[in-house]
Write an enzyme that holds these catalytic residues in place. Structure first.
Site, PDB file in Angstrom:
ATOM      1  N   VAL A  60       0.837  -1.191   0.000  1.00  0.00           N
ATOM      2  CA  VAL A  60       0.000   0.000   0.000  1.00  0.00           C
ATOM      3  C   VAL A  60       0.877   1.249   0.000  1.00  0.00           C
ATOM      4  CG1 VAL A  60      -0.210   0.125   2.539  1.00  0.00           C
ATOM      5  CG2 VAL A  60      -2.036   1.052   1.105  1.00  0.00           C
ATOM      6  N   CYS A  61       0.364   2.309  -0.629  1.00  0.00           N
ATOM      7  CA  CYS A  61       1.016   3.614  -0.592  1.00  0.00           C
ATOM      8  C   CYS A  61      -0.088   4.668  -0.458  1.00  0.00           C
ATOM      9  CB  CYS A  61       1.884   3.836  -1.835  1.00  0.00           C
ATOM     10  SG  CYS A  61       0.958   3.966  -3.391  1.00  0.00           S
ATOM     11  N   HIS A  62       0.151   5.863  -0.960  1.00  0.00           N
ATOM     12  CA  HIS A  62      -0.841   6.928  -0.845  1.00  0.00           C
ATOM     13  C   HIS A  62      -2.068   6.658  -1.711  1.00  0.00           C
ATOM     14  CE1 HIS A  62      -2.508  10.919  -0.303  1.00  0.00           C
ATOM     15  NE2 HIS A  62      -2.560  11.050  -1.610  1.00  0.00           N
ATOM     16  N   MET A  88      -3.859   4.467   0.742  1.00  0.00           N
ATOM     17  CA  MET A  88      -4.336   5.028   2.000  1.00  0.00           C
ATOM     18  C   MET A  88      -5.420   6.076   1.782  1.00  0.00           C
ATOM     19  SD  MET A  88      -3.088   3.343   4.451  1.00  0.00           S
ATOM     20  CE  MET A  88      -3.681   4.388   5.779  1.00  0.00           C
TER      21      MET A  88
END
Length: 102
Positions: A60-62, A88
């Site tokens: 996961v990232c932004h 996120m």
């Protein structure tokens, strides 16, 4: 290469059984992350890729871009990785809990 993807809703349903690795920068991580996630910034992934061993890893990232690149890299080395679509941003928008701080 076709990248595997999963929604934040499905990751949330898996709960703490889902091994989540957050590839965002330290300041982003401190601003809010999934409580049971591990933190390996994207720039450090080549040196720490061996930490992705074992069961499926949900990256996961932004918003899904960096984690997508991380998935391509790790999958190319044979690791079982899945990109969390929307990152996120989607996790927070869905109202799921985040933890702040280090």
């Amino acid at each position: 290469m076709v990248m595997s993807e999963i929604s934040v809703h499905d990751v949330n349903k898996l709960g703490v059984l889902a091994r989540v690795v957050d590839v965002r920068e330290p300041d982003e991580w401190a601003g809010g992350h999934i409580g049971h996630a591990e933190h390996i910034p994207l720039a450090e992934l080549p040196d720490r890729v061996d930490r992705l061993d074992g069961a499926t890893i949900y990256l996961v990232c932004h918003s899904g871009g960096r984690s997508g690149r991380a998935c391509e890299y790790a999958a190319g080395l044979g690791y079982d990785v899945v990109n969390v679509t929307g990152g996120m941003t989607a996790w927070s928008a869905a109202g799921y809990d985040v933890v702040t701080g280090g």
